[in-house]
Design a protein around this motif. Sequence first.
Motif, PDB file in Angstrom:
ATOM      1  N   GLU A  38     -18.352  32.905 100.353  1.00 34.52           N
ATOM      2  CA  GLU A  38     -17.996  32.790  99.198  1.00 34.52           C
ATOM      3  C   GLU A  38     -18.261  32.443  97.674  1.00 34.52           C
ATOM      4  OE1 GLU A  38     -14.457  29.529  99.792  1.00 34.52           O
ATOM      5  OE2 GLU A  38     -15.302  29.631 102.241  1.00 34.52           O
ATOM      6  N   TYR A  39     -19.810  32.126  98.467  1.00 36.31           N
ATOM      7  CA  TYR A  39     -20.299  31.410  97.305  1.00 36.31           C
ATOM      8  C   TYR A  39     -21.261  31.609  96.814  1.00 36.31           C
ATOM      9  CZ  TYR A  39     -18.109  26.970 100.311  1.00 36.31           C
ATOM     10  OH  TYR A  39     -17.454  26.058 100.966  1.00 36.31           O
ATOM     11  N   GLY A  40     -21.212  33.358  97.640  1.00 33.31           N
ATOM     12  CA  GLY A  40     -22.431  34.358  96.728  1.00 33.31           C
ATOM     13  C   GLY A  40     -23.450  34.734  96.901  1.00 33.31           C
ATOM     14  N   GLY A  41     -24.101  33.413  97.868  1.00 33.77           N
ATOM     15  CA  GLY A  41     -25.983  33.368  97.961  1.00 33.77           C
ATOM     16  C   GLY A  41     -25.515  32.066  98.752  1.00 33.77           C
ATOM     17  N   VAL A  42     -26.513  31.885  99.724  1.00 31.31           N
ATOM     18  CA  VAL A  42     -26.731  30.550 100.987  1.00 31.31           C
ATOM     19  C   VAL A  42     -26.671  29.431 100.470  1.00 31.31           C
ATOM     20  CG1 VAL A  42     -28.812  29.750 102.576  1.00 31.31           C
ATOM     21  CG2 VAL A  42     -28.344  32.254 101.982  1.00 31.31           C
ATOM     22  N   VAL A  43     -25.810  28.038 100.812  1.00 38.20           N
ATOM     23  CA  VAL A  43     -25.286  27.039 100.579  1.00 38.20           C
ATOM     24  C   VAL A  43     -26.857  26.251 101.069  1.00 38.20           C
ATOM     25  CG1 VAL A  43     -24.430  25.031 100.388  1.00 38.20           C
ATOM     26  CG2 VAL A  43     -23.253  27.729  99.482  1.00 38.20           C
ATOM     27  N   PRO A  44     -27.926  25.880 100.944  1.00 37.14           N
ATOM     28  CA  PRO A  44     -28.730  25.093 101.712  1.00 37.14           C
ATOM     29  C   PRO A  44     -28.471  23.835 103.228  1.00 37.14           C
ATOM     30  CG  PRO A  44     -29.459  25.605  99.941  1.00 37.14           C
ATOM     31  CD  PRO A  44     -28.544  26.020  99.875  1.00 37.14           C
ATOM     32  N   GLU A  45     -27.106  23.153 103.100  1.00 38.37           N
ATOM     33  CA  GLU A  45     -26.546  22.169 103.309  1.00 38.37           C
ATOM     34  C   GLU A  45     -25.214  22.448 104.594  1.00 38.37           C
ATOM     35  OE1 GLU A  45     -27.394  19.293 104.237  1.00 38.37           O
ATOM     36  OE2 GLU A  45     -26.131  18.213 104.935  1.00 38.37           O
ATOM     37  N   LEU A  46     -25.008  23.859 104.094  1.00 41.86           N
ATOM     38  CA  LEU A  46     -24.070  24.124 105.291  1.00 41.86           C
ATOM     39  C   LEU A  46     -24.954  24.926 106.062  1.00 41.86           C
ATOM     40  CD1 LEU A  46     -21.231  25.644 102.762  1.00 41.86           C
ATOM     41  CD2 LEU A  46     -21.136  23.807 104.384  1.00 41.86           C
ATOM     42  N   ALA A  47     -26.418  25.760 105.700  1.00 46.87           N
ATOM     43  CA  ALA A  47     -26.785  27.170 106.518  1.00 46.87           C
ATOM     44  C   ALA A  47     -27.641  25.576 107.208  1.00 46.87           C
ATOM     45  CB  ALA A  47     -28.094  27.409 105.237  1.00 46.87           C
ATOM     46  N   SER A  48     -28.130  24.304 106.902  1.00 49.70           N
ATOM     47  CA  SER A  48     -28.393  23.213 108.129  1.00 49.70           C
ATOM     48  C   SER A  48     -27.713  23.613 109.505  1.00 49.70           C
ATOM     49  CB  SER A  48     -28.907  22.577 107.108  1.00 49.70           C
ATOM     50  OG  SER A  48     -29.649  22.308 106.318  1.00 49.70           O
ATOM     51  N   LEU A 175     -21.350  42.993  93.565  1.00 46.62           N
ATOM     52  CA  LEU A 175     -21.059  43.372  95.563  1.00 46.62           C
ATOM     53  C   LEU A 175     -21.479  41.971  96.172  1.00 46.62           C
ATOM     54  CD1 LEU A 175     -23.366  46.190  94.968  1.00 46.62           C
ATOM     55  CD2 LEU A 175     -21.351  46.650  95.189  1.00 46.62           C
ATOM     56  N   GLY A 176     -20.993  41.860  97.116  1.00 45.17           N
ATOM     57  CA  GLY A 176     -20.776  40.552  97.848  1.00 45.17           C
ATOM     58  C   GLY A 176     -22.437  40.415  98.035  1.00 45.17           C
ATOM     59  N   TYR A 177     -22.549  38.878  98.595  1.00 47.15           N
ATOM     60  CA  TYR A 177     -23.607  38.455  99.279  1.00 47.15           C
ATOM     61  C   TYR A 177     -24.155  39.278 100.836  1.00 47.15           C
ATOM     62  CZ  TYR A 177     -26.096  35.394 102.421  1.00 47.15           C
ATOM     63  OH  TYR A 177     -26.326  34.498 103.508  1.00 47.15           O
ATOM     64  N   PRO A 178     -24.877  39.167 101.160  1.00 46.74           N
ATOM     65  CA  PRO A 178     -26.341  39.359 100.890  1.00 46.74           C
ATOM     66  C   PRO A 178     -25.908  41.201  99.918  1.00 46.74           C
ATOM     67  CG  PRO A 178     -26.837  39.782 102.953  1.00 46.74           C
ATOM     68  CD  PRO A 178     -25.092  39.888 102.756  1.00 46.74           C
ATOM     69  N   GLY A 179     -26.686  41.006  98.936  1.00 47.02           N
ATOM     70  CA  GLY A 179     -26.453  42.310  98.575  1.00 47.02           C
ATOM     71  C   GLY A 179     -27.197  43.367  98.389  1.00 47.02           C
ATOM     72  N   GLY A 180     -28.540  42.891  99.101  1.00 46.66           N
ATOM     73  CA  GLY A 180     -30.005  44.208  99.379  1.00 46.66           C
ATOM     74  C   GLY A 180     -28.368  45.594  99.865  1.00 46.66           C
ATOM     75  N   PRO A 181     -28.249  45.856 100.940  1.00 52.63           N
ATOM     76  CA  PRO A 181     -27.380  46.031 101.897  1.00 52.63           C
ATOM     77  C   PRO A 181     -26.602  47.169 101.550  1.00 52.63           C
ATOM     78  CG  PRO A 181     -27.957  44.556 103.363  1.00 52.63           C
ATOM     79  CD  PRO A 181     -28.054  44.313 101.456  1.00 52.63           C
ATOM     80  N   ALA A 182     -25.215  46.465 100.023  1.00 53.44           N
ATOM     81  CA  ALA A 182     -24.387  46.074  99.916  1.00 53.44           C
ATOM     82  C   ALA A 182     -24.723  47.560  98.521  1.00 53.44           C
ATOM     83  CB  ALA A 182     -23.905  45.100  99.103  1.00 53.44           C
ATOM     84  N   LEU A 183     -25.514  46.560  97.753  1.00 50.20           N
ATOM     85  CA  LEU A 183     -25.904  47.626  96.285  1.00 50.20           C
ATOM     86  C   LEU A 183     -27.012  49.307  97.061  1.00 50.20           C
ATOM     87  CD1 LEU A 183     -28.489  46.974  93.549  1.00 50.20           C
ATOM     88  CD2 LEU A 183     -28.818  49.090  94.880  1.00 50.20           C
ATOM     89  N   ALA A 184     -27.643  48.792  97.998  1.00 52.98           N
ATOM     90  CA  ALA A 184     -28.125  50.494  98.824  1.00 52.98           C
ATOM     91  C   ALA A 184     -27.283  50.934  99.228  1.00 52.98           C
ATOM     92  CB  ALA A 184     -29.739  50.629  99.994  1.00 52.98           C
ATOM     93  N   GLN A 185     -25.966  50.743 100.344  1.00 55.33           N
ATOM     94  CA  GLN A 185     -25.137  51.847 100.443  1.00 55.33           C
ATOM     95  C   GLN A 185     -23.830  52.263  99.301  1.00 55.33           C
ATOM     96  OE1 GLN A 185     -22.117  50.002 102.652  1.00 55.33           O
ATOM     97  NE2 GLN A 185     -20.753  51.312 102.788  1.00 55.33           N
ATOM     98  N   LEU A 186     -24.015  51.364  97.757  1.00 51.69           N
ATOM     99  CA  LEU A 186     -23.395  52.055  96.104  1.00 51.69           C
ATOM    100  C   LEU A 186     -24.340  53.228  96.480  1.00 51.69           C
ATOM    101  CD1 LEU A 186     -21.272  51.577  94.232  1.00 51.69           C
ATOM    102  CD2 LEU A 186     -22.323  50.216  93.680  1.00 51.69           C
ATOM    103  N   ALA A 187     -25.641  52.705  96.014  1.00 50.25           N
ATOM    104  CA  ALA A 187     -26.079  53.292  95.669  1.00 50.25           C
ATOM    105  C   ALA A 187     -26.164  54.553  96.009  1.00 50.25           C
ATOM    106  CB  ALA A 187     -28.661  53.285  95.810  1.00 50.25           C
ATOM    107  N   GLN A 188     -25.723  55.540  97.459  1.00 48.53           N
ATOM    108  CA  GLN A 188     -26.014  56.718  98.099  1.00 48.53           C
ATOM    109  C   GLN A 188     -25.185  57.518  97.707  1.00 48.53           C
ATOM    110  OE1 GLN A 188     -24.812  56.107 102.284  1.00 48.53           O
ATOM    111  NE2 GLN A 188     -26.740  54.988 102.256  1.00 48.53           N
ATOM    112  N   GLN A 189     -23.618  57.333  96.840  1.00 50.73           N
ATOM    113  CA  GLN A 189     -22.874  57.609  95.726  1.00 50.73           C
ATOM    114  C   GLN A 189     -23.541  57.626  94.397  1.00 50.73           C
ATOM    115  OE1 GLN A 189     -19.668  54.972  96.300  1.00 50.73           O
ATOM    116  NE2 GLN A 189     -20.301  54.948  98.267  1.00 50.73           N
ATOM    117  N   GLY A 190     -24.503  57.167  93.944  1.00 56.51           N
ATOM    118  CA  GLY A 190     -24.839  57.628  92.557  1.00 56.51           C
ATOM    119  C   GLY A 190     -25.735  59.160  92.213  1.00 56.51           C
ATOM    120  N   ASP A 191     -26.190  59.173  90.564  1.00 59.93           N
ATOM    121  CA  ASP A 191     -26.738  60.013  90.340  1.00 59.93           C
ATOM    122  C   ASP A 191     -28.016  59.671  89.810  1.00 59.93           C
ATOM    123  OD1 ASP A 191     -27.356  62.204  89.212  1.00 59.93           O
ATOM    124  OD2 ASP A 191     -25.979  62.368  87.330  1.00 59.93           O
TER     125      ASP A 191
END
Length: 336
Positions: A38-48, A175-191
């Motif tokens: 929901e924060y779109g990235g890692v919140v360090p304090e929440l991570a700890s 796209l949501g966080y973490p973006g890498g896998p989501a972007l790779a998935q979307l790219a599959q439908q791309g020209d």
Amino acid sequence: MLVLGIETSCDETGVALYHGERGLLAHVLHSQVQLHAEYGGVVPELASRDHVRRVLPLLEQCLSQAGVTRADIDGVAYTAGPGLIGALLVGASVGRSLAFAWGVPAVGVHHMEGHLLAPMLEAEPPEFPFAALLVSGGHTQLVRVDGVGRYTLLGESLDDAAGEAFDKTAKLLGLGYPGGPALAQLAQQGDPQRFAFPRPMTDRPGLDFSFSGLKTYALTTLQQHGLEASADIARAFEDAVVDTLAIKCRRVLKQTGLKRLVMAGGVSANRRLRSKLAEIAAEEGARVYYPRPEFCTDNGAMIAYAGYVRLHAGQHEPLAIRAQPRWPMETLPAPR
Ligand code: KG4
Ligand code: ZN
């Protein structure tokens, strides 16, 4: 020798048990993706705080999966850096304290060395020497590896890491966080023909990278064509990153004459990158090695393995909790 490995450098809590003769006995992981989404990235304090909650229950689970007890453990390895300081401190304090309580040695493991050695957990591990492409959320490096702790940095990113570029571009595309896998998935439908993105820094000699311009390129294209074009943008971006990494990997193989190429780190889970590097390695008469996808991203198994190698060679820490947010990998000692 049985080694407990603990990884808490970022947003995954990983615990594993590696045995010198029997190999990897068990590994468990808790991902904090839901927590940070929901924060779109890692919140360090929440991570700890989440590492604090998860690490001991995961340890119990790992012991029972492996069918061993704490009395069987001969050493403890924890990620000592690089990473988020609060997150690192959790694994470091727990790992160092457990080792003290159990009367066994502890070792602080370099997170990127963990990634680098992860392919050693596979059925056909690479022999030294080899060239390694390390591609994670925080690092993009080309390294000559002559043995454990014998690392020569040949090239690195001058700005964003490859994973960071994936994550930032994914964010632009909504796209949501973490973006890498989501972007790779979307790219599959791309020209792949619609947009041609540049291959940064490939027209000059050298092995360094720069990925921040690609993110700007994606933004400009998005502003011109709108979200309707997002799959095509994702594809053009992914192709540009993959091609750029592949061009430099080919250059490394040519320059060093090495015949083994290792890829590791979160971005090495990318399917297009895996097949592209296999292709260029074959053309260069070399062989490519990568971890199974779940050991490309952060995990405890790679820390248990790297820790085993160093503990087995007699290396261990004094009675201090070590956590280093910044820690160049070339400064690591070679075990005797
Ligand atoms: O190694 P890692 O788990 O954590 C760090 O040490 O940074 O790497 C995480 C990075 C993230 O940037 C993530 O978006 C990227 O790896 N990543 C991917 C893929 N899976 C993970 N990037 C592209 N394609 C993927 N399939
Ligand atoms: Zn990592």
